[in-house]
Design a protein around this motif. Structure first.
Motif, PDB file in Angstrom:
ATOM      1  N   ASP A 202       1.091  -1.046   0.393  1.00 50.62           N
ATOM      2  CA  ASP A 202      -0.277   0.202   0.102  1.00 50.62           C
ATOM      3  C   ASP A 202       0.773   0.819  -0.361  1.00 50.62           C
ATOM      4  OD1 ASP A 202      -2.080   1.743  -0.007  1.00 50.62           O
ATOM      5  OD2 ASP A 202      -2.808   1.628   2.729  1.00 50.62           O
ATOM      6  N   TRP A 203       1.188   1.712  -0.895  1.00 50.04           N
ATOM      7  CA  TRP A 203       2.049   3.533  -0.645  1.00 50.04           C
ATOM      8  C   TRP A 203       1.713   4.076  -2.392  1.00 50.04           C
ATOM      9  CZ3 TRP A 203       4.908   3.233  -6.073  1.00 50.04           C
ATOM     10  CH2 TRP A 203       5.079   2.340  -6.777  1.00 50.04           C
ATOM     11  N   ARG A 204       1.900   5.255  -2.456  1.00 48.66           N
ATOM     12  CA  ARG A 204       1.743   6.247  -3.289  1.00 48.66           C
ATOM     13  C   ARG A 204       3.501   6.943  -3.604  1.00 48.66           C
ATOM     14  NH1 ARG A 204      -2.992   8.901  -6.581  1.00 48.66           N
ATOM     15  NH2 ARG A 204      -3.471   7.055  -6.980  1.00 48.66           N
ATOM     16  N   ALA A 205       3.371   7.406  -4.456  1.00 48.17           N
ATOM     17  CA  ALA A 205       4.802   7.705  -5.105  1.00 48.17           C
ATOM     18  C   ALA A 205       4.629   9.023  -5.819  1.00 48.17           C
ATOM     19  CB  ALA A 205       6.223   7.213  -5.712  1.00 48.17           C
ATOM     20  N   GLY A 206       5.426  10.450  -6.052  1.00 53.17           N
ATOM     21  CA  GLY A 206       5.209  11.725  -6.281  1.00 53.17           C
ATOM     22  C   GLY A 206       7.148  11.762  -6.758  1.00 53.17           C
ATOM     23  N   VAL A 207       6.343  12.135  -7.967  1.00 52.73           N
ATOM     24  CA  VAL A 207       7.823  12.362  -8.417  1.00 52.73           C
ATOM     25  C   VAL A 207       9.085  14.122  -8.729  1.00 52.73           C
ATOM     26  CG1 VAL A 207      10.524  11.377  -9.754  1.00 52.73           C
ATOM     27  CG2 VAL A 207       8.199   9.997  -9.698  1.00 52.73           C
ATOM     28  N   THR A 219      12.175  22.612  -3.539  1.00 51.37           N
ATOM     29  CA  THR A 219      11.167  22.488  -4.645  1.00 51.37           C
ATOM     30  C   THR A 219      10.969  21.792  -4.987  1.00 51.37           C
ATOM     31  OG1 THR A 219      11.490  25.098  -4.990  1.00 51.37           O
ATOM     32  CG2 THR A 219      10.429  23.297  -6.805  1.00 51.37           C
ATOM     33  N   SER A 220      11.768  20.697  -5.463  1.00 52.09           N
ATOM     34  CA  SER A 220      11.626  19.267  -5.759  1.00 52.09           C
ATOM     35  C   SER A 220      11.068  18.156  -4.779  1.00 52.09           C
ATOM     36  CB  SER A 220      12.516  18.866  -6.585  1.00 52.09           C
ATOM     37  OG  SER A 220      12.293  18.089  -7.377  1.00 52.09           O
ATOM     38  N   TYR A 221      10.933  18.110  -3.638  1.00 50.65           N
ATOM     39  CA  TYR A 221      10.522  17.603  -2.812  1.00 50.65           C
ATOM     40  C   TYR A 221       8.637  18.331  -2.311  1.00 50.65           C
ATOM     41  CZ  TYR A 221       8.947  16.614   2.276  1.00 50.65           C
ATOM     42  OH  TYR A 221       8.668  16.268   3.353  1.00 50.65           O
ATOM     43  N   ARG A 222       8.602  19.828  -2.424  1.00 46.60           N
ATOM     44  CA  ARG A 222       7.032  19.664  -2.862  1.00 46.60           C
ATOM     45  C   ARG A 222       6.045  20.051  -3.774  1.00 46.60           C
ATOM     46  NH1 ARG A 222       8.390  26.016  -0.143  1.00 46.60           N
ATOM     47  NH2 ARG A 222       8.905  25.236   1.942  1.00 46.60           N
ATOM     48  N   GLU A 223       6.957  19.638  -5.048  1.00 47.50           N
ATOM     49  CA  GLU A 223       6.713  18.498  -6.046  1.00 47.50           C
ATOM     50  C   GLU A 223       5.937  17.417  -6.325  1.00 47.50           C
ATOM     51  OE1 GLU A 223       8.417  21.859  -9.252  1.00 47.50           O
ATOM     52  OE2 GLU A 223       9.440  19.736  -8.989  1.00 47.50           O
ATOM     53  N   ALA A 224       7.016  16.950  -5.041  1.00 46.54           N
ATOM     54  CA  ALA A 224       6.787  15.173  -5.213  1.00 46.54           C
ATOM     55  C   ALA A 224       6.001  14.853  -4.184  1.00 46.54           C
ATOM     56  CB  ALA A 224       8.256  14.550  -4.821  1.00 46.54           C
ATOM     57  N   ALA A 225       5.668  16.130  -3.557  1.00 51.06           N
ATOM     58  CA  ALA A 225       4.370  15.983  -2.284  1.00 51.06           C
ATOM     59  C   ALA A 225       3.542  16.319  -2.042  1.00 51.06           C
ATOM     60  CB  ALA A 225       4.769  16.344  -1.282  1.00 51.06           C
ATOM     61  N   GLY A 226       2.864  17.391  -3.402  1.00 53.17           N
ATOM     62  CA  GLY A 226       2.201  18.240  -3.912  1.00 53.17           C
ATOM     63  C   GLY A 226       1.933  16.798  -4.837  1.00 53.17           C
ATOM     64  N   ALA A 227       2.221  16.332  -5.738  1.00 55.40           N
ATOM     65  CA  ALA A 227       1.834  15.197  -7.185  1.00 55.40           C
ATOM     66  C   ALA A 227       0.735  14.134  -6.074  1.00 55.40           C
ATOM     67  CB  ALA A 227       2.914  14.487  -7.866  1.00 55.40           C
ATOM     68  N   ILE A 228       1.194  13.851  -5.014  1.00 51.12           N
ATOM     69  CA  ILE A 228       0.767  12.654  -4.109  1.00 51.12           C
ATOM     70  C   ILE A 228      -0.834  13.096  -3.726  1.00 51.12           C
ATOM     71  CG2 ILE A 228       0.978  11.315  -2.086  1.00 51.12           C
ATOM     72  CD1 ILE A 228       3.454  10.933  -2.182  1.00 51.12           C
ATOM     73  N   ASP A 229      -0.781  14.473  -3.289  1.00 49.51           N
ATOM     74  CA  ASP A 229      -1.739  15.010  -2.631  1.00 49.51           C
ATOM     75  C   ASP A 229      -2.994  15.754  -4.240  1.00 49.51           C
ATOM     76  OD1 ASP A 229      -0.686  15.228  -0.154  1.00 49.51           O
ATOM     77  OD2 ASP A 229       0.138  16.932  -0.450  1.00 49.51           O
ATOM     78  N   LEU A 230      -2.302  15.906  -5.250  1.00 49.26           N
ATOM     79  CA  LEU A 230      -2.993  15.699  -6.453  1.00 49.26           C
ATOM     80  C   LEU A 230      -3.836  14.717  -7.217  1.00 49.26           C
ATOM     81  CD1 LEU A 230      -1.290  18.705  -8.333  1.00 49.26           C
ATOM     82  CD2 LEU A 230      -3.544  18.844  -7.812  1.00 49.26           C
ATOM     83  N   GLY A 231      -3.212  13.508  -7.116  1.00 48.74           N
ATOM     84  CA  GLY A 231      -3.364  12.290  -7.409  1.00 48.74           C
ATOM     85  C   GLY A 231      -4.674  11.912  -6.544  1.00 48.74           C
TER      86      GLY A 231
END
Length: 350
Positions: A202-207, A219-231
């Motif tokens: 059970d997992w989901r990743a953001g890049v 910036t890249s960290y926030r983008e990755a975490a934000g991608a998970i939230d958006l998903g």
């Protein structure tokens, strides 16, 4: 005793100041037949810790003890056993303390790195050269992980074995698994998620995207975490979400007033449908995800193709927009995405 001390030190390379106490213990035990006391053991334990701090291998220290016993022990092998045990205990205590200090330093560094406060010297210590571009991959497990989880160490060792120790940083922050890798090392992110997939169910990743410097890593960290939230907000099915593929959504969110107006104008009429707008929204999402293929959309929703056709006609009548028209399709799809971002209709548009 000084001559014996000099011989042992010369033969083994262990400094004389670490061996003097041990030779005294051997001599006293040989003379009295008694085992060393608490004070003697404490002294040897301290010498063991000093040996660890000076980088003397434990094997070399043990060899020096045995060499000294070979020359002087006589009947004092009980003292040899206890003396060596004290050396080893002190040595291992020092190693554990050093490991704890390193783990704490690493934790503090990761916190500073992901908040833009890390300096180049500290980064070099942990294998990162902040002048280059880095990509951050974030994994959100179903159950939060901790820094001491063997999973973290195992994944980092696997990545270091493939890419080298001066390229990859794997850490834990706020229950998330974080991997920092050079932007030029495009395979690293995929390798990281491969090991995650092998270890977790059970997992989901953001890049994130590659960015330069300490601020770039943030910036890249926030983008990755934000991608998970958006998903999660958009109900996307993919386990790995790339910020570069989702750039349109932050653009939409920057003008909330405009997206609220779009959703209200285009999709608002669906609220008059029997049963509410949710089923019609799901139909639009399935059709868009299937590139307009009604059969595939029906399969996604578990309904008949005729039901899809009926619902799309119902949408056209209520809204005036049809997915079969290219211009209207774009407006509809943008409105549907906006609705998911705003969590409408579960939350009213304000």
């Amino acid at each position: 005793m000084d001559s014996v001390l000099a011989r042992v030190s010369e033969a083994t390379g262990v400094p004389a100041d670490l061996l003097g106490g041990f030779l005294s213990v051997l001599a006293a035990s040989a003379a009295t037949g008694r085992l060393p006391g608490r004070a003697d053991i404490d002294g040897l334990r301290e010498c063991g810790a000093l040996a660890a701090e000076r980088g003397i291998p434990l094997r070399v220290l043990a060899d020096a003890c045995l060499h000294a016993a070979e020359i002087t022990a006589g009947g004092a092998f009980g003292a040899v056993r206890r003396g060596m045990a004290a050396y080893i205990e002190g040595y291992e205590d020092a190693q554990r303390a050093a490991l704890r200090q390193e783990e704490e330093a690493r934790r503090l560094f990761v916190d500073d790195l992901l908040q833009g406060r890390a300096d180049a010297e500290r980064a070099e210590h942990f294998g990162l050269r902040l002048a280059g571009a880095y990509v951050v991959t974030v994994v959100r497990p179903g159950t939060p992980v901790t820094a001491g989880d063997p999973l973290v160490k195992g994944i980092e060792q696997a990545l270091v074995a493939r890419f080298g120790s001066h390229n990859i940083l794997v850490a834990v922050r706020d229950g998330l698994l974080v991997c920092v890798s050079p932007g030029a090392l495009t395979a690293a992110s995929g390798e990281f998620t491969h090991h995650v997939r092998s270890a977790l169910t059970d997992w989901r990743a953001g890049v994130g995207r590659p960015h330069r410097g300490p601020g770039g890593i943030v910036t890249s960290y926030r983008e990755a975490a934000g991608a998970i939230d958006l998903g999660e907000r958009l109900g996307l099915r993919a386990q790995v979400l790339k910020a570069a593929d989702l750039l349109v959504f932050p653009v939409l969110l920057r003008d909330r007033e405009a997206i609220v107006d779009l959703v209200s104008t285009v999709l608002g009429p669906l609220t008059s449908a029997r049963g509410g707008p949710e089923a019609l929204l799901e139909t639009l999402e399935a059709v868009f995800a299937s590139q307009g293929n009604h059969t595939a959309a029906a399969r996604r929703l578990g309904v008949s193709t005729r039901a899809i056709t009926y619902r799309l006609e119902r949408i056209r009548r209520l809204t005036g927009f049809s997915p079969s028209d290219s211009t209207q399709r774009f407006t509809l799809e943008t409105a549907v995405l906006g609705a998911r971002l705003l969590e409408w209709p579960a939350h009213p548009l304000v």
